[in-house]
Design a protein around this motif. Structure first.
Motif, PDB file in Angstrom:
ATOM      1  N   LEU A  17       0.758  -1.134   0.112  1.00 17.94           N
ATOM      2  CA  LEU A  17      -0.110   0.060  -0.056  1.00 17.94           C
ATOM      3  C   LEU A  17       0.254   1.413   0.231  1.00 17.94           C
ATOM      4  N   ASN A  18       2.150   0.978   0.546  1.00 13.98           N
ATOM      5  CA  ASN A  18       3.027   2.280   1.446  1.00 13.98           C
ATOM      6  C   ASN A  18       3.787   2.729  -0.776  1.00 13.98           C
ATOM      7  N   ASP A  19       4.133   1.790  -1.569  1.00 16.72           N
ATOM      8  CA  ASP A  19       4.445   1.948  -2.166  1.00 16.72           C
ATOM      9  C   ASP A  19       2.762   2.103  -3.508  1.00 16.72           C
ATOM     10  N   LEU A  20       1.768   2.227  -3.546  1.00 15.91           N
ATOM     11  CA  LEU A  20       0.732   2.302  -4.566  1.00 15.91           C
ATOM     12  C   LEU A  20       0.843   3.876  -3.398  1.00 15.91           C
ATOM     13  N   ILE A  21       0.793   3.647  -2.739  1.00 19.92           N
ATOM     14  CA  ILE A  21       0.450   5.536  -2.278  1.00 19.92           C
ATOM     15  C   ILE A  21       1.446   6.427  -3.152  1.00 19.92           C
ATOM     16  N   ASP A  22       2.549   5.636  -3.426  1.00 20.74           N
ATOM     17  CA  ASP A  22       3.952   6.541  -3.944  1.00 20.74           C
ATOM     18  C   ASP A  22       3.640   7.502  -5.163  1.00 20.74           C
ATOM     19  N   TRP A  23       3.111   5.550  -5.410  1.00 19.96           N
ATOM     20  CA  TRP A  23       3.801   5.841  -7.347  1.00 19.96           C
ATOM     21  C   TRP A  23       2.389   6.561  -7.639  1.00 19.96           C
ATOM     22  N   ARG A  24       1.348   6.805  -6.795  1.00 16.35           N
ATOM     23  CA  ARG A  24       0.023   7.386  -7.258  1.00 16.35           C
ATOM     24  C   ARG A  24       0.149   8.978  -6.592  1.00 16.35           C
ATOM     25  N   LEU A  25       1.344   9.158  -5.528  1.00 12.48           N
ATOM     26  CA  LEU A  25       1.514  11.017  -5.721  1.00 12.48           C
ATOM     27  C   LEU A  25       2.268  11.261  -6.525  1.00 12.48           C
ATOM     28  N   ASP A  26       3.181  10.410  -6.892  1.00 14.78           N
ATOM     29  CA  ASP A  26       4.500  10.402  -7.943  1.00 14.78           C
ATOM     30  C   ASP A  26       3.602  10.668  -9.200  1.00 14.78           C
ATOM     31  N   MET A  27       2.674  10.164  -9.474  1.00 20.12           N
ATOM     32  CA  MET A  27       2.012  10.722 -10.503  1.00 20.12           C
ATOM     33  C   MET A  27       1.370  11.621 -10.516  1.00 20.12           C
ATOM     34  N   ARG A  28       0.904  11.972  -9.264  1.00 15.72           N
ATOM     35  CA  ARG A  28       0.293  13.553  -9.733  1.00 15.72           C
ATOM     36  C   ARG A  28       1.683  14.780  -9.244  1.00 15.72           C
ATOM     37  N   THR A  29       2.164  14.708  -8.848  1.00 16.40           N
ATOM     38  CA  THR A  29       3.973  14.915  -8.950  1.00 16.40           C
ATOM     39  C   THR A  29       4.237  15.465 -10.194  1.00 16.40           C
ATOM     40  N   ILE A  30       4.776  13.871 -11.041  1.00 14.03           N
ATOM     41  CA  ILE A  30       5.076  14.439 -12.289  1.00 14.03           C
ATOM     42  C   ILE A  30       4.082  15.319 -13.375  1.00 14.03           C
ATOM     43  N   VAL A  31       2.264  15.079 -13.446  1.00 13.10           N
ATOM     44  CA  VAL A  31       1.574  15.799 -13.820  1.00 13.10           C
ATOM     45  C   VAL A  31       1.785  17.409 -14.000  1.00 13.10           C
ATOM     46  N   ALA A  32       1.709  17.864 -12.421  1.00  9.59           N
ATOM     47  CA  ALA A  32       1.849  19.332 -11.699  1.00  9.59           C
ATOM     48  C   ALA A  32       3.191  19.810 -12.560  1.00  9.59           C
ATOM     49  N   ALA A  33       4.356  18.895 -12.723  1.00  9.87           N
ATOM     50  CA  ALA A  33       5.867  19.163 -13.048  1.00  9.87           C
ATOM     51  C   ALA A  33       5.454  19.255 -14.493  1.00  9.87           C
ATOM     52  N   LEU A  34       4.181  18.660 -15.115  1.00 13.73           N
ATOM     53  CA  LEU A  34       5.198  18.728 -16.740  1.00 13.73           C
ATOM     54  C   LEU A  34       3.687  19.865 -16.487  1.00 13.73           C
ATOM     55  N   ARG A  35       2.452  20.231 -16.175  1.00 13.75           N
ATOM     56  CA  ARG A  35       1.883  21.428 -16.419  1.00 13.75           C
ATOM     57  C   ARG A  35       2.849  22.438 -15.608  1.00 13.75           C
ATOM     58  N   ARG A  36       3.619  23.089 -14.804  1.00 15.07           N
ATOM     59  CA  ARG A  36       3.983  24.020 -14.584  1.00 15.07           C
ATOM     60  C   ARG A  36       5.270  24.201 -15.611  1.00 15.07           C
ATOM     61  N   LYS A  37       6.049  23.151 -16.039  1.00 14.95           N
ATOM     62  CA  LYS A  37       7.116  23.491 -17.188  1.00 14.95           C
ATOM     63  C   LYS A  37       6.141  24.109 -18.611  1.00 14.95           C
ATOM     64  N   HIS A  38       5.327  23.158 -19.000  1.00 17.07           N
ATOM     65  CA  HIS A  38       4.480  23.576 -20.341  1.00 17.07           C
ATOM     66  C   HIS A  38       3.427  25.217 -19.391  1.00 17.07           C
ATOM     67  N   ALA A  39       3.671  25.673 -18.721  1.00 16.55           N
ATOM     68  CA  ALA A  39       3.358  27.320 -18.440  1.00 16.55           C
ATOM     69  C   ALA A  39       4.855  27.762 -18.568  1.00 16.55           C
ATOM     70  N   GLY A  40       5.769  27.151 -18.907  1.00 21.51           N
ATOM     71  CA  GLY A  40       7.187  28.342 -18.429  1.00 21.51           C
ATOM     72  C   GLY A  40       7.608  28.290 -17.327  1.00 21.51           C
ATOM     73  N   GLN A  41       7.235  27.940 -16.050  1.00 19.21           N
ATOM     74  CA  GLN A  41       7.655  27.910 -15.197  1.00 19.21           C
ATOM     75  C   GLN A  41       9.146  27.191 -14.548  1.00 19.21           C
ATOM     76  N   PRO A  42      10.008  27.847 -13.913  1.00 20.96           N
ATOM     77  CA  PRO A  42      11.090  26.740 -13.162  1.00 20.96           C
ATOM     78  C   PRO A  42      10.704  26.795 -12.480  1.00 20.96           C
ATOM     79  N   ALA A  43      12.105  25.304 -12.621  1.00 19.62           N
ATOM     80  CA  ALA A  43      12.009  24.549 -11.252  1.00 19.62           C
ATOM     81  C   ALA A  43      11.719  25.490  -9.902  1.00 19.62           C
TER      82      ALA A  43
END
Lengths: 230, 148
Positions: free
Chosen positions: A84-110
């Motif tokens: 379950l910990n692995d599942l939660i990590d994977w799911r939250l990583d997915m959200r972080t990745i999508v958020a990061a990609l959206r921010r990158k797409h919007a031209g925001q820095p790291a």
């Protein structure tokens, strides 16, 4: 009911065939909750915590990111299951990745703040901000497709890719868990995916969008054009 | 020492029943729980679920037959070692086969509940497990004759 009610509970739940071909959920939320009451109190509490962490619709409109990150860490620490910990990590990583990609797409820095998100890879993502796939293309093979959809503004295709990725991950995990608490969690999360997909409604979305625009416009709302094309 | 050897002989005589009963109880419980759950989700065909959930009960019956066969050989200093070895190991085999058969039956009930046409085929894994219990049963009887 008894601590080990998993056999009774899981066989009492209807099979979920597929995600995108489903028109309704195989069982109503009311009936699902009734069946889930077979679980022990501790299991029910764990399930509620996992659901409240992994589903946006459980959150209020006003979300404080730091509180959410703290809640994720607390929930993860309370679970005594590595799967379950692995599942939660994977799911939250997915959200972080999508958020990061959206921010990158919007031209925001790291992000400058070290603990800018949750999951297990937020630091890695921050360090690989320059990479098109955040350096995670092999671990998360759907990332290039998401980048493509963001570039082309294909919102529905993007949503389907993300839902399919979660569905596939849960299906893969379900092969290892047939009659245990993890299997119950997997079922509920898959049910939530189907519920989310089948709840999508163009007309309701239009009304909701208009309501949000009107709220944002405030006193200028009367200047909005009226009619179905608006 | 002699009494200990005799006691072990009796352990061997009764182990197939005791361990078989433990296994059958767990196996039938697991399969029965699955059958009860399936009844909540389907409108008919309850009988076949209850019927198939009793499959793991055969192990305790094998245990009873082995117990009578071994006890008929007589528990003495000369036979106790053989009775202990054959009886205990057969009991362990029966217990595990019953537990895992119960899980196989639960999976069968879950599959056939969603797809009734696969009912016959879905019992095959449980039947294969039954086969292993029969091996332990038959060869315990055969080997038991070599004790005296």
């Amino acid at each position: 009911m008894a601590e080990n009610a998993y056999y009774t509970l899981l066989t009492s739940l209807p099979h979920i065939d597929s995600l995108f071909n489903s028109r309704i959920t195989p069982i109503s939320r009311f009936q699902l909750d009734k069946r889930l009451s077979m679980l022990s109190t501790a299991d029910q509490q764990r399930l509620v915590k996992i659901e409240s962490l992994l589903h946006w619709d459980q959150l209020d409109d006003e979300v404080e990111e730091k509180a959410l990150i703290h809640q994720a860490e607390r929930t993860r620490a309370e679970l005594d299951s590595q799967a379950l910990n692995d599942l939660i990590d994977w799911r939250l990583d997915m959200r972080t990745i999508v958020a990061a990609l959206r921010r990158k797409h919007a031209g925001q820095p790291a992000p400058t703040e070290p603990k800018w998100s949750y999951g297990s890879r937020y630091e890695y993502i921050r360090n690989h901000w320059g990479s098109a796939t955040l350096g995670l293309g092999s671990a998360f093979p759907w990332i290039p497709k998401v980048v493509e959809c963001l570039r082309n503004g294909e919102c529905i295709a993007l949503e389907k890719i993300l839902l399919q990725a979660v569905w596939d991950h849960l299906s893969h995990m379900a092969m290892k868990h047939s009659h245990d608490f993890e299997a119950v969690v997997i079922y509920v999360l898959r049910w939530n995916l189907v519920a989310r997909w089948t709840a999508y409604d163009t007309e309701k979305a239009r009304v909701r969008f208009r309501s949000l625009v009107e709220t944002s416009l405030g006193e200028f709302r009367d200047q909005l054009p009226t009619g179905p094309e608006a | 020492m002699e009494q200990l050897i005799i006691a072990l002989g009796w352990v061997g005589v009764f182990a197939p029943v005791a361990l078989g009963a433990v296994g059958s109880a767990i196996g039938c419980s697991v399969a029965g729980q699955a059958a009860c759950g399936a009844m909540l989700d389907v409108e008919s065909g309850y009988g076949k679920f209850v019927g198939v959930s009793a499959m793991p009960s055969s192990q305790v019956i094998y245990g009873i037959v082995i117990m009578f066969t071994l006890s008929a050989l007589g528990v003495s200093e000369a036979t106790s070692a053989g009775l202990f070895g054959i009886g205990l190991l057969t009991g362990v085999a029966l217990m595990y086969s019953a537990i895992y058969q119960g899980q196989a039956v639960a999976a069968s009930i879950n599959a056939s509940k969603n797809k009734p046409e696969v009912f016959g085929l879905s019992i095959a894994p449980a039947a294969i497990v039954e086969g292993f219990a029969v091996f332990a049963f038959v060869f315990a009887l055969v080997l038991g004759q070599a004790i005296v």
